[in-house]
Scaffold this motif. Structure first.
Motif, PDB file in Angstrom:
ATOM      1  N   GLN A   1      -3.471   0.889  -1.909  1.00 38.43           N
ATOM      2  CA  GLN A   1      -3.924   0.890  -3.294  1.00 38.43           C
ATOM      3  C   GLN A   1      -3.936   2.327  -3.813  1.00 38.43           C
ATOM      4  O   GLN A   1      -4.027   3.275  -3.040  1.00 38.43           O
ATOM      5  CB  GLN A   1      -5.319   0.289  -3.423  1.00 38.43           C
ATOM      6  N   VAL A   2      -3.856   2.465  -5.125  1.00 43.39           N
ATOM      7  CA  VAL A   2      -3.854   3.774  -5.784  1.00 43.39           C
ATOM      8  C   VAL A   2      -4.895   3.743  -6.892  1.00 43.39           C
ATOM      9  O   VAL A   2      -5.049   2.734  -7.584  1.00 43.39           O
ATOM     10  CB  VAL A   2      -2.450   4.094  -6.356  1.00 43.39           C
ATOM     11  N   TRP A   3      -5.613   4.873  -7.058  1.00 45.96           N
ATOM     12  CA  TRP A   3      -6.628   4.967  -8.108  1.00 45.96           C
ATOM     13  C   TRP A   3      -5.960   5.013  -9.470  1.00 45.96           C
ATOM     14  O   TRP A   3      -5.044   5.783  -9.697  1.00 45.96           O
ATOM     15  CB  TRP A   3      -7.478   6.223  -7.903  1.00 45.96           C
ATOM     16  N   ASP A   4      -6.426   4.190 -10.386  1.00 47.17           N
ATOM     17  CA  ASP A   4      -5.930   4.156 -11.762  1.00 47.17           C
ATOM     18  C   ASP A   4      -7.029   4.702 -12.664  1.00 47.17           C
ATOM     19  O   ASP A   4      -8.075   4.061 -12.834  1.00 47.17           O
ATOM     20  CB  ASP A   4      -5.572   2.724 -12.148  1.00 47.17           C
ATOM     21  N   ASP A   5      -6.801   5.895 -13.237  1.00 49.53           N
ATOM     22  CA  ASP A   5      -7.809   6.523 -14.094  1.00 49.53           C
ATOM     23  C   ASP A   5      -8.127   5.674 -15.319  1.00 49.53           C
ATOM     24  O   ASP A   5      -9.285   5.598 -15.734  1.00 49.53           O
ATOM     25  CB  ASP A   5      -7.346   7.912 -14.558  1.00 49.53           C
ATOM     26  N   ASP A   6      -7.116   5.060 -15.899  1.00 46.08           N
ATOM     27  CA  ASP A   6      -7.343   4.269 -17.115  1.00 46.08           C
ATOM     28  C   ASP A   6      -8.208   3.045 -16.829  1.00 46.08           C
ATOM     29  O   ASP A   6      -9.075   2.694 -17.614  1.00 46.08           O
ATOM     30  CB  ASP A   6      -6.021   3.834 -17.738  1.00 46.08           C
TER      31      ASP A   6
ATOM     32  N   ASP B   1      -3.731  -2.577  -6.766  1.00 40.56           N
ATOM     33  CA  ASP B   1      -2.675  -2.898  -5.808  1.00 40.56           C
ATOM     34  C   ASP B   1      -1.362  -2.345  -6.327  1.00 40.56           C
ATOM     35  O   ASP B   1      -1.160  -2.261  -7.547  1.00 40.56           O
ATOM     36  CB  ASP B   1      -2.551  -4.412  -5.626  1.00 40.56           C
ATOM     37  N   VAL B   2      -0.464  -1.981  -5.426  1.00 43.54           N
ATOM     38  CA  VAL B   2       0.820  -1.424  -5.819  1.00 43.54           C
ATOM     39  C   VAL B   2       1.957  -2.101  -5.069  1.00 43.54           C
ATOM     40  O   VAL B   2       1.767  -2.688  -4.014  1.00 43.54           O
ATOM     41  CB  VAL B   2       0.881   0.112  -5.569  1.00 43.54           C
ATOM     42  N   VAL B   3       3.128  -2.008  -5.668  1.00 44.35           N
ATOM     43  CA  VAL B   3       4.388  -2.410  -5.035  1.00 44.35           C
ATOM     44  C   VAL B   3       5.119  -1.109  -4.752  1.00 44.35           C
ATOM     45  O   VAL B   3       5.250  -0.262  -5.640  1.00 44.35           O
ATOM     46  CB  VAL B   3       5.218  -3.316  -5.970  1.00 44.35           C
ATOM     47  N   LEU B   4       5.575  -0.931  -3.523  1.00 47.55           N
ATOM     48  CA  LEU B   4       6.215   0.315  -3.124  1.00 47.55           C
ATOM     49  C   LEU B   4       7.724   0.222  -3.241  1.00 47.55           C
ATOM     50  O   LEU B   4       8.301  -0.853  -3.104  1.00 47.55           O
ATOM     51  CB  LEU B   4       5.847   0.666  -1.677  1.00 47.55           C
ATOM     52  N   SER B   5       8.350   1.377  -3.456  1.00 53.02           N
ATOM     53  CA  SER B   5       9.809   1.464  -3.376  1.00 53.02           C
ATOM     54  C   SER B   5      10.127   2.434  -2.243  1.00 53.02           C
ATOM     55  O   SER B   5       9.380   3.370  -1.978  1.00 53.02           O
ATOM     56  CB  SER B   5      10.407   1.929  -4.700  1.00 53.02           C
ATOM     57  N   PHE B   6      11.256   2.187  -1.593  1.00 48.14           N
ATOM     58  CA  PHE B   6      11.609   2.923  -0.388  1.00 48.14           C
ATOM     59  C   PHE B   6      13.024   3.474  -0.476  1.00 48.14           C
ATOM     60  O   PHE B   6      13.868   2.937  -1.179  1.00 48.14           O
ATOM     61  CB  PHE B   6      11.545   2.002   0.845  1.00 48.14           C
ATOM     62  N   ASP B   7      13.256   4.549   0.273  1.00 48.67           N
ATOM     63  CA  ASP B   7      14.611   4.972   0.584  1.00 48.67           C
ATOM     64  C   ASP B   7      14.685   5.013   2.117  1.00 48.67           C
ATOM     65  O   ASP B   7      13.759   4.546   2.793  1.00 48.67           O
ATOM     66  CB  ASP B   7      14.977   6.304  -0.078  1.00 48.67           C
TER      67      ASP B   7
ATOM     68  N   HIS C   1       2.282  -0.391 -10.395  1.00 46.47           N
ATOM     69  CA  HIS C   1       1.164  -1.332 -10.315  1.00 46.47           C
ATOM     70  C   HIS C   1       1.713  -2.733 -10.058  1.00 46.47           C
ATOM     71  O   HIS C   1       2.704  -3.140 -10.667  1.00 46.47           O
ATOM     72  CB  HIS C   1       0.375  -1.343 -11.612  1.00 46.47           C
ATOM     73  N   ALA C   2       1.079  -3.452  -9.165  1.00 49.90           N
ATOM     74  CA  ALA C   2       1.473  -4.828  -8.897  1.00 49.90           C
ATOM     75  C   ALA C   2       1.121  -5.688 -10.109  1.00 49.90           C
ATOM     76  O   ALA C   2       0.039  -5.561 -10.680  1.00 49.90           O
ATOM     77  CB  ALA C   2       0.774  -5.354  -7.656  1.00 49.90           C
ATOM     78  N   GLN C   3       2.050  -6.497 -10.520  1.00 50.93           N
ATOM     79  CA  GLN C   3       1.857  -7.418 -11.638  1.00 50.93           C
ATOM     80  C   GLN C   3       1.648  -8.820 -11.076  1.00 50.93           C
ATOM     81  O   GLN C   3       1.917  -9.087  -9.910  1.00 50.93           O
ATOM     82  CB  GLN C   3       3.089  -7.410 -12.549  1.00 50.93           C
TER      83      GLN C   3
ATOM     84  N   THR D   1       4.238  -9.245  -4.831  1.00 51.92           N
ATOM     85  CA  THR D   1       3.608  -9.138  -3.523  1.00 51.92           C
ATOM     86  C   THR D   1       3.197  -7.684  -3.335  1.00 51.92           C
ATOM     87  O   THR D   1       4.050  -6.802  -3.261  1.00 51.92           O
ATOM     88  CB  THR D   1       4.583  -9.549  -2.402  1.00 51.92           C
ATOM     89  N   PRO D   2       1.885  -7.407  -3.291  1.00 51.04           N
ATOM     90  CA  PRO D   2       1.458  -6.018  -3.132  1.00 51.04           C
ATOM     91  C   PRO D   2       1.791  -5.495  -1.736  1.00 51.04           C
ATOM     92  O   PRO D   2       2.096  -6.276  -0.827  1.00 51.04           O
ATOM     93  CB  PRO D   2      -0.052  -6.074  -3.363  1.00 51.04           C
ATOM     94  N   ALA D   3       1.735  -4.177  -1.581  1.00 43.34           N
ATOM     95  CA  ALA D   3       2.029  -3.539  -0.299  1.00 43.34           C
ATOM     96  C   ALA D   3       0.949  -3.909   0.703  1.00 43.34           C
ATOM     97  O   ALA D   3      -0.170  -3.396   0.645  1.00 43.34           O
ATOM     98  CB  ALA D   3       2.121  -2.030  -0.474  1.00 43.34           C
ATOM     99  N   GLU D   4       1.261  -4.830   1.620  1.00 43.23           N
ATOM    100  CA  GLU D   4       0.320  -5.291   2.638  1.00 43.23           C
ATOM    101  C   GLU D   4       0.930  -5.133   4.014  1.00 43.23           C
ATOM    102  O   GLU D   4       2.142  -5.319   4.191  1.00 43.23           O
ATOM    103  CB  GLU D   4      -0.046  -6.766   2.429  1.00 43.23           C
ATOM    104  N   TYR D   5       0.094  -4.824   4.978  1.00 43.74           N
ATOM    105  CA  TYR D   5       0.546  -4.557   6.340  1.00 43.74           C
ATOM    106  C   TYR D   5      -0.428  -5.162   7.342  1.00 43.74           C
ATOM    107  O   TYR D   5      -1.641  -5.120   7.129  1.00 43.74           O
ATOM    108  CB  TYR D   5       0.607  -3.049   6.608  1.00 43.74           C
ATOM    109  N   ASP D   6       0.121  -5.651   8.450  1.00 42.86           N
ATOM    110  CA  ASP D   6      -0.720  -6.069   9.565  1.00 42.86           C
ATOM    111  C   ASP D   6      -1.042  -4.871  10.459  1.00 42.86           C
ATOM    112  O   ASP D   6      -2.100  -4.807  11.064  1.00 42.86           O
ATOM    113  CB  ASP D   6      -0.019  -7.144  10.416  1.00 42.86           C
TER     114      ASP D   6
END
Length: 179
Positions: free
Chosen positions: A5-10, A16-22, A31-33, A37-42
């Motif tokens: 998760q990332v802090w949203d000042d507004d 929750d966030v969706v990540l992009s990768f290289d 921001h996850a809409q 599927t938000p960034a989740e990990y086991d």
């Protein structure tokens, strides 16, 4: 299960966030809409690897891991449970937060219908203090900077955690500048 998760000042909360990768790792987030599927990990190590990638690329972002089973937020690896450890055994009891206050300055005056006034922590008065100390500090600020409007603000848990993370990030950036 861990969620990045990332802090949203507004919104004044973690989102929750969706990540992009290289090919080298996490390079961005949004921001996850609804329906995402938000960034989740086991695996907490995999989650932390991607959170660290984001923190390095976006130095002003406050990235955290939310342990979905306990509701605890993690800002560094030192308090993550060992892989394979029983979560209930690994997590310590939640820390009890005291009644802390800081001084904030008004940065935007808005009517309540537009979300109300916007305040920011006032530099030099961001370390948590007691209510009595905050009243004295408020009087000092009003006397020294009469052109600004201040308030003594009682910290909520999320704000205290965010302030601690911001302080750690600032110390880290300062230490890198001196290297």
């Amino acid at each position: 299960m861990y969620r990045v998760q990332v802090w949203d000042d507004d919104a004044n909360r973690y989102v929750d966030v969706v990540l992009s990768f290289d090919r080298w790792g996490a390079v961005g987030f949004r921001h996850a809409q609804f329906g995402d599927t938000p960034a989740e990990y086991d695996d907490p190590e995999e989650a932390w690897r991607d959170a660290v990638d984001l923190q390095e690329r976006f130095g002003n972002a406050i990235v955290t891991l939310l342990d979905m089973s306990t509701g605890e937020r993690h800002f560094d690896e030192c308090n993550l449970p060992e892989i394979g450890a029983n979560i209930s055994e690994a997590s310590a009891a939640p820390e009890i937060w005291t009644d802390d206050w800081i001084i904030q300055r008004a940065v935007r005056k808005r009517p309540m219908s537009a979300g109300g006034d916007v305040y920011e922590p006032w530099s030099g008065y961001t370390h948590p203090m007691t209510r009595d100390q905050a009243v004295k500090a408020l009087e000092e600020c009003e006397e020294r900077w009469p052109e600004h409007e201040f308030r003594a603000h009682r910290l909520r848990l999320e704000e205290k955690v965010a302030a601690d993370a911001i302080d750690r990030a600032r110390r880290f950036v300062r230490s890198r500048k001196h290297d």
